[in-house]
Scaffold this motif. Structure first.
Motif, PDB file in Angstrom:
ATOM      1  N   ARG A 119       6.887   0.694  -3.700  1.00 32.42           N
ATOM      2  CA  ARG A 119       6.277   1.384  -4.848  1.00 32.42           C
ATOM      3  C   ARG A 119       5.131   2.277  -4.420  1.00 32.42           C
ATOM      4  N   ALA A 120       4.447   1.903  -3.332  1.00 32.74           N
ATOM      5  CA  ALA A 120       3.327   2.707  -2.822  1.00 32.74           C
ATOM      6  C   ALA A 120       3.804   3.882  -1.972  1.00 32.74           C
ATOM      7  N   GLY A 121       5.115   4.000  -1.795  1.00 33.32           N
ATOM      8  CA  GLY A 121       5.655   5.136  -1.051  1.00 33.32           C
ATOM      9  C   GLY A 121       5.834   4.886   0.430  1.00 33.32           C
ATOM     10  N   LEU A 122       5.771   3.632   0.867  1.00 29.28           N
ATOM     11  CA  LEU A 122       5.934   3.283   2.280  1.00 29.28           C
ATOM     12  C   LEU A 122       7.196   2.441   2.455  1.00 29.28           C
ATOM     13  N   THR A 123       7.673   2.349   3.681  1.00 27.95           N
ATOM     14  CA  THR A 123       8.817   1.495   3.995  1.00 27.95           C
ATOM     15  C   THR A 123       8.470   0.601   5.179  1.00 27.95           C
TER      16      THR A 123
END
Length: 550
Positions: free
Chosen positions: A76-80
């Motif tokens: 959700r924070a844009g990281l993987t």
């Protein structure tokens, strides 16, 4: 116009309908919206994610689900998770010494010319201490910029995910990963928060190397009440094929670490003693004081050495587990490694501060083993004053018993409240009223007197009515104060210019207490040991080292 998350975006979009999501991020990144980027706003919003009492109990009951939840927050924070592999991580857990081990490791690799990231907890004075680039806490401006980038993404996806948000530690973990990726560090040293298996940091899929510092009994409500249960949790950071190192552990811990390593397929190595390393011409000098730091330094040498070998594709260690623990080889540290060990600083851990005629010895020891190590370190000096407190359900009586041989002239007790009138946040943090905190201090003072075979004057209790008491109570050579600042003022009696220069109200002290301190006023030097809690040490550093608050 609101500064929080989607409200700000919607407010801007209503002005001419020109503000796309990309424009919003552009404005955040380049500080066009100063009212949205105040550091205090970011920290106030971060503090709303603190988990207290009932919520914390519920969270602990679901700790086995934490990593799945954390991966969702990360996305959700844009990281993987794949992106985290690029950080070339050194992952370290343990009960005592994991922060010092990380500090040694980071300093060594920074001295070798690498750009380092370092995530640790808890902080002592400022939350920015937890995230460091090249050894320095992240600047408030960068912290604020990156915090809003992460927070906005999480806030905008909250409603679609049942209204969930990360915990305080959870969002700081995500923020650290984000900052390290954006700032393009060569490696990240990541200290586990609590435990290992279900800790938020354990979303790391493939660190380069792992380490376990000394194991002890702590956080029993989460990790269990035996060394075997705690070792099981700590070994949860092991990864298949990733080399791991440990130091000598208490009986019962080693078999668990070995079994977990075998099950996971992780090669596990025992660190040699520090004296086994052959430095050129002279013994190794450590920047952190105390005999207990020697095992941390050996672990740091193995972690940094292995990381360097992996970077150069020259790692000689096997990458499969053969069913038993192996002995790591002592090597000749490079000059940069030797310098790294000597240059290491880690505030609040075996730290000495000289302020005029007063010398402060600060150590956030909060387990039986660490208190014992702290007492051994301090006995090398001339003991005079103890300033003590503990938090949580820790055994204050056992801690204080270990400090009796230091032969203090005075023992001073106070809650982890910086000064009178600033207790609200601490009440929430510890889920305890001010009255309860002071009652614990009185209990600790009574225990100290019993340990020293002094009278237990139960009829001279500190009375607490509608507000904090403003006078310390006199118990011979023991005193209880309502806050850290008043305790420090009394101990130094105006001889510490840093305390005297601060525009704070000096609390009135009974004449009998003032008279009792004649020996302190007349002494050419005063030595003060501050220990029992990192929160106590952090509160003291706020006044003793004002630069740490800026």
């Amino acid at each position: 116009c609101y500064w929080r998350g989607t409200r700000l975006s919607k407010s801007l979009k209503s002005v001419g309908e020109f503000c796309t999501d990309d424009t919003f991020l552009f404005l955040l990144n380049f500080s066009v919206l100063p009212f949205a980027l105040l550091p205090q706003d970011a920290i106030a919003t971060l503090n709303t994610l603190q988990v207290y009492a009932a919520a914390l109990k519920e969270l602990r009951s679901k700790c086995h689900l934490q990593l799945k939840t954390m991966r969702g927050f990360l996305e959700r924070a844009g990281l993987t998770v794949d992106e985290l592999d690029r950080l070339n991580i050194i992952h370290v857990t343990g009960t005592k010494g994991k922060g010092s081990t990380c500090a040694f490791t980071e300093q060594i690799l920074r001295n070798c010319g690498f750009r380092t990231g370092f995530f640790s907890s808890p902080h002592l004075v400022q939350v920015t201490e937890r995230i460091r680039i090249n050894g320095q806490p992240i600047g408030k401006e960068l912290f604020t910029k990156y915090f809003w980038q992460i927070y906005r993404r999480l806030d905008e996806t909250k409603d679609a995910n049942g209204g969930t948000m990360p915990t305080y530690f959870g969002i700081l973990t995500i923020l650290a990963f984000h900052i390290f990726l954006q700032e393009k560090v060569d490696l990240a040293v990541i200290e586990v928060g609590i435990g290992g298996a279900y800790d938020n940091t354990n979303i790391i899929r493939r660190p380069w190397v792992c380490g376990i510092s000394f194991l002890d009994i702590d956080h029993t409500d989460i990790l269990g009440d035996t060394i075997e249960k705690i070792a099981w949790h700590k070994a949860g950071i092991f990864k298949p094929g990733v080399p791991a190192f440990t130091i000598r552990q208490p009986e019962g811990a080693m078999p668990v670490l070995e079994q977990r390593a075998k099950e996971i397929g992780c090669p596990l190595w025992m660190c040699p003693q520090l004296e086994d390393y052959q430095a050129e011409c002279k013994p190794l000098h450590l920047g952190l004081a105390g005999q207990h730091q020697r095992s941390n330094a050996s672990l740091a040498l193995q972690l940094s050495h292995t990381w360097l070998q992996m970077r150069d594709n020259s790692l000689p260690y096997i990458t499969v587990n053969n069913g038993r623990m192996l002995q790591a080889t002592a090597f000749t540290p490079s000059p940069m490694m030797v310098k790294g060990l000597a240059d290491t600083e880690w505030p609040g851990r075996s730290q000495t501060l000289k302020r005029g005629a007063v010398t402060y010895f600060l150590d956030g020891a909060h387990t039986l083993h660490s208190i014992q190590a702290c007492a051994q370190w301090f006995r090398e000096t001339a003991a005079e004053v103890l300033l003590f407190n503990v938090t949580g359900e820790r055994d204050a009586a056992a801690f204080l018993k270990l400090l009796v041989p230091c032969h203090f002239d005075f023992a001073v007790f106070c809650p982890c409240i910086a000064e009178v009138g600033t207790s609200n946040i601490q009440e929430k943090k510890f889920d305890m009223s001010v009255e309860e905190m002071l009652s614990r201090c009185l209990d600790n003072e009574r225990i100290w007197r019993l340990h020293n075979h002094q009278d237990d004057n139960r009829d001279n209790l500190l009375l607490i009515e509608d507000s904090l008491p403003r006078l310390p109570e006199n118990r011979g050579d023991t005193l209880v104060f309502p806050c850290i600042f008043s305790a420090l003022q009394w101990i130094t009696h105006g001889r510490n210019s840093v305390l005297s220069d601060q525009a704070k109200t000096t609390l009135p002290v009974k004449p009998s207490v003032t008279a009792k301190a004649a020996s302190l006023r007349e002494a050419s030097d005063i030595q003060v040991l501050i220990t029992g809690s990192l929160y106590l040490v952090g509160g003291a550093l706020k006044y003793l080292d004002p630069a740490s608050s800026k």
